[in-house]
Write a protein that holds these residues in place. Structure first.
Motif, PDB file in Angstrom:
ATOM      1  N   ALA A 227       0.955  -1.148  -0.059  1.00 29.04           N
ATOM      2  CA  ALA A 227      -0.139   0.020   0.018  1.00 29.04           C
ATOM      3  C   ALA A 227       0.758   1.164  -0.256  1.00 29.04           C
ATOM      4  O   ALA A 227       0.182   2.377  -0.193  1.00 29.04           O
ATOM      5  CB  ALA A 227      -0.958  -0.093   1.205  1.00 29.04           C
ATOM      6  N   LYS A 228       2.431   1.003  -0.214  1.00 26.07           N
ATOM      7  CA  LYS A 228       3.051   2.366   0.354  1.00 26.07           C
ATOM      8  C   LYS A 228       3.954   2.458  -1.035  1.00 26.07           C
ATOM      9  O   LYS A 228       4.789   3.110  -0.718  1.00 26.07           O
ATOM     10  CB  LYS A 228       3.850   2.074   1.428  1.00 26.07           C
ATOM     11  CG  LYS A 228       2.990   2.159   2.690  1.00 26.07           C
ATOM     12  CD  LYS A 228       4.025   2.410   3.734  1.00 26.07           C
ATOM     13  CE  LYS A 228       3.219   2.559   5.378  1.00 26.07           C
ATOM     14  NZ  LYS A 228       2.616   3.938   5.426  1.00 26.07           N
ATOM     15  N   TRP A 229       3.629   1.999  -2.285  1.00 23.32           N
ATOM     16  CA  TRP A 229       4.235   2.229  -3.405  1.00 23.32           C
ATOM     17  C   TRP A 229       4.475   3.668  -3.839  1.00 23.32           C
ATOM     18  O   TRP A 229       5.763   4.031  -4.063  1.00 23.32           O
ATOM     19  CB  TRP A 229       3.422   1.337  -4.615  1.00 23.32           C
ATOM     20  CG  TRP A 229       4.078   1.639  -5.968  1.00 23.32           C
ATOM     21  CD1 TRP A 229       3.975   2.719  -6.914  1.00 23.32           C
ATOM     22  CD2 TRP A 229       5.011   0.912  -6.785  1.00 23.32           C
ATOM     23  NE1 TRP A 229       4.910   2.613  -7.861  1.00 23.32           N
ATOM     24  CE2 TRP A 229       5.468   1.439  -7.804  1.00 23.32           C
ATOM     25  CE3 TRP A 229       5.591  -0.572  -6.019  1.00 23.32           C
ATOM     26  CZ2 TRP A 229       6.319   0.911  -8.739  1.00 23.32           C
ATOM     27  CZ3 TRP A 229       6.387  -1.035  -7.096  1.00 23.32           C
ATOM     28  CH2 TRP A 229       6.644  -0.366  -8.260  1.00 23.32           C
ATOM     29  N   ASP A 230       3.438   4.515  -3.621  1.00 26.14           N
ATOM     30  CA  ASP A 230       3.639   5.934  -4.220  1.00 26.14           C
ATOM     31  C   ASP A 230       4.647   6.700  -3.046  1.00 26.14           C
ATOM     32  O   ASP A 230       5.626   7.407  -3.403  1.00 26.14           O
ATOM     33  CB  ASP A 230       2.394   6.782  -4.042  1.00 26.14           C
ATOM     34  CG  ASP A 230       1.712   6.344  -5.173  1.00 26.14           C
ATOM     35  OD1 ASP A 230       2.011   5.791  -6.078  1.00 26.14           O
ATOM     36  OD2 ASP A 230       0.388   6.374  -5.240  1.00 26.14           O
ATOM     37  N   ASP A 231       4.629   6.147  -1.371  1.00 25.03           N
ATOM     38  CA  ASP A 231       5.719   6.835  -0.732  1.00 25.03           C
ATOM     39  C   ASP A 231       6.983   6.348  -1.064  1.00 25.03           C
ATOM     40  O   ASP A 231       8.033   7.183  -0.789  1.00 25.03           O
ATOM     41  CB  ASP A 231       5.051   6.345   0.808  1.00 25.03           C
ATOM     42  CG  ASP A 231       3.722   6.743   1.169  1.00 25.03           C
ATOM     43  OD1 ASP A 231       3.469   7.834   0.547  1.00 25.03           O
ATOM     44  OD2 ASP A 231       3.002   6.073   2.043  1.00 25.03           O
ATOM     45  N   TYR A 232       7.141   5.123  -1.454  1.00 20.05           N
ATOM     46  CA  TYR A 232       8.211   4.831  -1.734  1.00 20.05           C
ATOM     47  C   TYR A 232       8.980   5.403  -2.905  1.00 20.05           C
ATOM     48  O   TYR A 232      10.239   5.504  -2.961  1.00 20.05           O
ATOM     49  CB  TYR A 232       8.519   3.120  -1.879  1.00 20.05           C
ATOM     50  CG  TYR A 232       8.649   2.330  -0.758  1.00 20.05           C
ATOM     51  CD1 TYR A 232       9.994   2.465   0.165  1.00 20.05           C
ATOM     52  CD2 TYR A 232       7.724   1.606  -0.024  1.00 20.05           C
ATOM     53  CE1 TYR A 232       9.999   1.659   1.233  1.00 20.05           C
ATOM     54  CE2 TYR A 232       7.880   0.715   1.222  1.00 20.05           C
ATOM     55  CZ  TYR A 232       9.096   0.862   1.844  1.00 20.05           C
ATOM     56  OH  TYR A 232       9.217   0.395   3.042  1.00 20.05           O
ATOM     57  N   THR A 233       8.216   5.642  -3.753  1.00 19.17           N
ATOM     58  CA  THR A 233       8.733   6.286  -5.141  1.00 19.17           C
ATOM     59  C   THR A 233       9.030   7.807  -4.637  1.00 19.17           C
ATOM     60  O   THR A 233      10.206   8.238  -5.107  1.00 19.17           O
ATOM     61  CB  THR A 233       7.481   6.395  -5.894  1.00 19.17           C
ATOM     62  OG1 THR A 233       7.224   5.099  -6.454  1.00 19.17           O
ATOM     63  CG2 THR A 233       7.838   7.305  -7.164  1.00 19.17           C
ATOM     64  N   LYS A 234       8.244   8.446  -3.836  1.00 13.92           N
ATOM     65  CA  LYS A 234       8.813   9.880  -3.418  1.00 13.92           C
ATOM     66  C   LYS A 234      10.124   9.689  -2.750  1.00 13.92           C
ATOM     67  O   LYS A 234      10.996  10.549  -2.815  1.00 13.92           O
ATOM     68  CB  LYS A 234       7.721  10.289  -2.522  1.00 13.92           C
ATOM     69  CG  LYS A 234       6.206  10.713  -3.495  1.00 13.92           C
ATOM     70  CD  LYS A 234       5.542  11.448  -2.318  1.00 13.92           C
ATOM     71  CE  LYS A 234       3.926  11.647  -2.951  1.00 13.92           C
ATOM     72  NZ  LYS A 234       2.942  12.162  -1.975  1.00 13.92           N
TER      73      LYS A 234
END
Length: 302
Positions: A227-234
């Motif tokens: 659920a944290k794909w976008d957080d890891y991308t940032k």
């Protein structure tokens, strides 16, 4: 035989909503059947430039040639006292461990070490952040790989709340100075980021979850990371922005196809080391479709 679900660590979530390119999908790690939308896109996810994996015969033949060159390179390290250190970073299930295995498979383990540290002990928590990593740096003639490194503080730790925002910012400020010292010391220093698409990661998580041979790899961090794909991308993008330097560049490999990724990484190392008897024809040329340097190489790919 036990159901692999019973052996997986941590709580098991229910179905999750996954948004990719503006479309919403449902993914349930408890369902043993991989959804078609993942199966159909697991290789080409994130704009990967190939729609078929490298054939196994071609891979095996090329890998053997490169591994012969690695043995030569290791002999050169031992005769000259030169040192090599390679960091392997990437999202969970990016293929770091398998790449390191292929790289080290025929090297003499006495002078080719892999470092995969567990979470810090109470003593290590009280130390200078980089201290426990420095203790594993190569000595004369050694080739050292890190399966994750001090860059935990640029990705997993801030995303999962394992460090404070102040610690994260301090790390980003100090790391270029730390790595300049490594390079000034004369160590051949490589920072590899294995980049994979989202469907690729989900397929590998699913495989880990249901394989009786691999389910030990599936962890609560993996579950939370779905659920944290976008957080890891940032976090990744900020890491590249602050720590990609000419003297210590990020080498980025599009790694949806593990075979191509492994060859690309080994080839980059061999082309960078001026070892005796280097056979450039055997090494071959880099595949610029899947390997490059710095955040600009990623383009729109996530």
């Amino acid at each position: 035989m036990k159901n692999p679900k019973e052996d997986a660590a941590g709580p098991v979530p229910g179905p999750q909503k996954i948004r990719i390119n503006g479309k919403e999908f449902e993914f349930d790690i408890e369902d043993p059947k991989l959804p078609d939308w993942i199966e159909d896109n697991k290789l080409t996810a994130g704009g990967y430039p190939y729609d078929k994996k490298m054939k196994s015969d071609e891979y095996d033949e090329t890998l053997e040639r490169l591994q012969i060159e690695l043995v030569k390179a290791q002999a050169w390290l031992q005769s000259t006292g030169k040192r090599v250190m390679s960091l392997f970073e990437g999202r969970d299930a990016a293929g770091k461990g398998g790449t390191i295995f292929a790289l080290r498979q025929y090297m003499n383990p006495r002078t080719a070490r892999n470092v995969a540290l567990t979470k810090p002990s109470p003593t290590e928590i009280g130390q200078w952040y980089f201290q426990r990593y420095v203790a594993h740096f190569p000595t004369s003639g050694e080739f050292v790989t890190f399966d994750r490194s001090w860059y935990n503080r640029a990705g997993v730790e801030p995303v999962m709340g394992f460090c404070t925002p102040e610690q994260h910012q301090k790390f980003l400020d100090e790391t270029p100075y730390f790595e300049r010292m490594i390079c000034n010391e004369g160590i051949h220093f490589f920072k590899f980021w294995l980049n994979i698409g989202r469907e690729t990661q989900l397929e590998r998580f699913h495989d880990r979850r249901w394989s009786p041979l691999k389910n030990w790899k599936f962890s609560p961090i993996d579950i939370a990371g779905i659920a944290k794909w976008d957080d890891y991308t940032k976090a990744r993008d900020l890491m590249f922005e602050r720590t990609h330097k000419e003297f210590a560049p990020w080498i980025i490999i599009q790694a949806n196809d593990k075979r191509r990724a492994r060859l690309a990484i080994i080839r980059r190392i061999l082309l960078s080391l001026p070892y005796d008897g280097r056979d450039l024809d055997a090494i071959g040329k880099e595949d610029k479709k899947i390997i490059g340097e710095g955040p600009s190489f990623l383009g729109r790919q996530a």
